[in-house]
Design an enzyme around this catalytic site. Structure first.
Site, PDB file in Angstrom:
ATOM      1  N   CYS A   1      32.669  49.942  43.985  1.00  0.00           N
ATOM      2  CA  CYS A   1      33.708  50.445  43.074  1.00  0.00           C
ATOM      3  C   CYS A   1      33.006  51.009  41.843  1.00  0.00           C
ATOM      4  O   CYS A   1      31.829  51.391  41.919  1.00  0.00           O
ATOM      5  CB  CYS A   1      34.734  49.368  42.745  1.00  0.00           C
ATOM      6  SG  CYS A   1      34.056  47.895  41.942  1.00  0.00           S
TER       7      CYS A   1
ATOM      8  N   ASN B   1      31.909  47.208  39.574  1.00  0.00           N
ATOM      9  CA  ASN B   1      31.465  46.060  40.388  1.00  0.00           C
ATOM     10  C   ASN B   1      31.828  44.713  39.751  1.00  0.00           C
ATOM     11  O   ASN B   1      31.065  43.742  39.848  1.00  0.00           O
ATOM     12  CB  ASN B   1      29.957  46.153  40.686  1.00  0.00           C
ATOM     13  CG  ASN B   1      29.466  45.161  41.739  1.00  0.00           C
ATOM     14  OD1 ASN B   1      28.359  44.639  41.646  1.00  0.00           O
ATOM     15  ND2 ASN B   1      30.262  44.878  42.739  1.00  0.00           N
TER      16      ASN B   1
ATOM     17  N   CYS C   1      35.672  44.081  39.531  1.00  0.00           N
ATOM     18  CA  CYS C   1      37.061  43.824  39.960  1.00  0.00           C
ATOM     19  C   CYS C   1      37.242  43.969  41.475  1.00  0.00           C
ATOM     20  O   CYS C   1      37.410  42.980  42.183  1.00  0.00           O
ATOM     21  CB  CYS C   1      38.032  44.763  39.238  1.00  0.00           C
ATOM     22  SG  CYS C   1      38.030  44.566  37.443  1.00  0.00           S
ATOM     23  N   ARG C   2      37.236  45.223  41.979  1.00  0.00           N
ATOM     24  CA  ARG C   2      37.615  45.472  43.365  1.00  0.00           C
ATOM     25  C   ARG C   2      36.520  45.144  44.381  1.00  0.00           C
ATOM     26  O   ARG C   2      36.770  44.428  45.362  1.00  0.00           O
ATOM     27  CB  ARG C   2      38.049  46.935  43.541  1.00  0.00           C
ATOM     28  CG  ARG C   2      39.331  47.290  42.813  1.00  0.00           C
ATOM     29  CD  ARG C   2      39.511  48.790  42.695  1.00  0.00           C
ATOM     30  NE  ARG C   2      38.524  49.374  41.781  1.00  0.00           N
ATOM     31  CZ  ARG C   2      38.372  50.665  41.542  1.00  0.00           C
ATOM     32  NH1 ARG C   2      39.145  51.528  42.172  1.00  0.00           N
ATOM     33  NH2 ARG C   2      37.458  51.088  40.689  1.00  0.00           N
ATOM     34  N   SER C   3      35.308  45.693  44.176  1.00  0.00           N
ATOM     35  CA  SER C   3      34.285  45.525  45.232  1.00  0.00           C
ATOM     36  C   SER C   3      33.790  44.082  45.390  1.00  0.00           C
ATOM     37  O   SER C   3      33.547  43.658  46.524  1.00  0.00           O
ATOM     38  CB  SER C   3      33.128  46.517  45.078  1.00  0.00           C
ATOM     39  OG  SER C   3      32.456  46.363  43.855  1.00  0.00           O
TER      40      SER C   3
ATOM     41  N   ASP D   1      42.319  51.199  40.503  1.00  0.00           N
ATOM     42  CA  ASP D   1      41.511  50.377  39.598  1.00  0.00           C
ATOM     43  C   ASP D   1      42.438  49.431  38.813  1.00  0.00           C
ATOM     44  O   ASP D   1      43.289  49.902  38.054  1.00  0.00           O
ATOM     45  CB  ASP D   1      40.770  51.338  38.658  1.00  0.00           C
ATOM     46  CG  ASP D   1      39.915  50.624  37.645  1.00  0.00           C
ATOM     47  OD1 ASP D   1      39.924  49.388  37.615  1.00  0.00           O
ATOM     48  OD2 ASP D   1      39.247  51.334  36.871  1.00  0.00           O
TER      49      ASP D   1
HETATM   50  P1  4NP Z   1      36.124  47.922  39.192  1.00  0.00           P
HETATM   51  O1  4NP Z   1      37.002  47.943  37.837  1.00  0.00           O
HETATM   52  O2  4NP Z   1      35.537  49.303  39.353  1.00  0.00           O
HETATM   53  O3  4NP Z   1      37.109  47.592  40.245  1.00  0.00           O
HETATM   54  O4  4NP Z   1      35.063  46.843  38.985  1.00  0.00           O
HETATM   55  C1  4NP Z   1      36.486  48.371  36.613  1.00  0.00           C
HETATM   56  C2  4NP Z   1      35.738  47.518  35.857  1.00  0.00           C
HETATM   57  C3  4NP Z   1      35.262  47.926  34.619  1.00  0.00           C
HETATM   58  C4  4NP Z   1      35.532  49.201  34.170  1.00  0.00           C
HETATM   59  C5  4NP Z   1      36.273  50.068  34.939  1.00  0.00           C
HETATM   60  C6  4NP Z   1      36.749  49.651  36.169  1.00  0.00           C
HETATM   61  N1  4NP Z   1      35.056  49.612  32.883  1.00  0.00           N
HETATM   62  O5  4NP Z   1      35.365  50.744  32.475  1.00  0.00           O
HETATM   63  O6  4NP Z   1      34.370  48.833  32.206  1.00  0.00           O
END
Ligand code: 4NP
Length: 161
Positions: A8, A11, A13-15, A125
């Protein structure tokens, strides 16, 4: 060993959630000697961090402990992983741009290419969302990962217990 990488943006939340759900399914199916998994982000904003508490909570509600530490996608990953599954099309574009610059054995796909209800959709996201958004992520990932495992079993002629 078939190696799978979930990717993602951050790294956290989703992955890592996809990795945790997938790893638990592989363990329950006694496929740990045949299939391994990891996760990474296309950006390095949170390198070394534990998964977001909201991802950890929804995983724990389903009996899964997330122990991953955030890491950034590396060029070497395209030599190491057989499958790289992106959470959304933005990630997919970043992955393919990196892949084009290096020697790669990886098959790059979207996790929702395996969604029985919305093939090829983005897994949104949830970072700026609430716990319900994380619960929705879990609910979407679960059938996708079941179908992805079925795909791997068929493609690689693997037996299950
Ligand atoms: P992820 O979510 O891609 O599912 O881990 C996010 C985590 C952090 C951020 C964006 C999306 N960020 O902008 O810090």
């Amino acid at each position: 060993m078939i190696k799978v990488l979930f990717v993602c943006l951050g790294n956290i939340c989703r992955s890592p959630l996809a990795e945790g759900i997938f790893a638990e399914k592989i363990r329950k199916m006694d496929l740990e000697k045949q299939i391994s998994c990891d996760s990474a982000g296309t950006e390095g904003y949170h390198i070394g961090s534990m998964p977001d508490p909201r991802s950890r909570k929804v995983a724990e509600m389903n009996g899964i402990l997330l122990a991953h530490r955030s890491q950034k996608l590396q060029v070497g990953d395209f030599k190491n992983f057989d499958y790289i599954l992106a959470m959304d099309k933005h990630n997919l574009h970043s992955i393919r741009t990196m892949q084009a610059k290096t020697a790669s054995k990886s098959e790059v796909m979207l996790v929702r290419d395996f969604d029985p209800k919305a093939k090829g959709a983005d897994l949104a996201d949830p970072y700026a969302g609430n716990s319900a958004d994380f619960e929705e992520c879990y609910a979407i990932l679960e059938p996708c990962l079941d179908n992805f495992i079925s795909f791997l079993l068929k493609k690689h002629h693997l037996e299950t217990v």
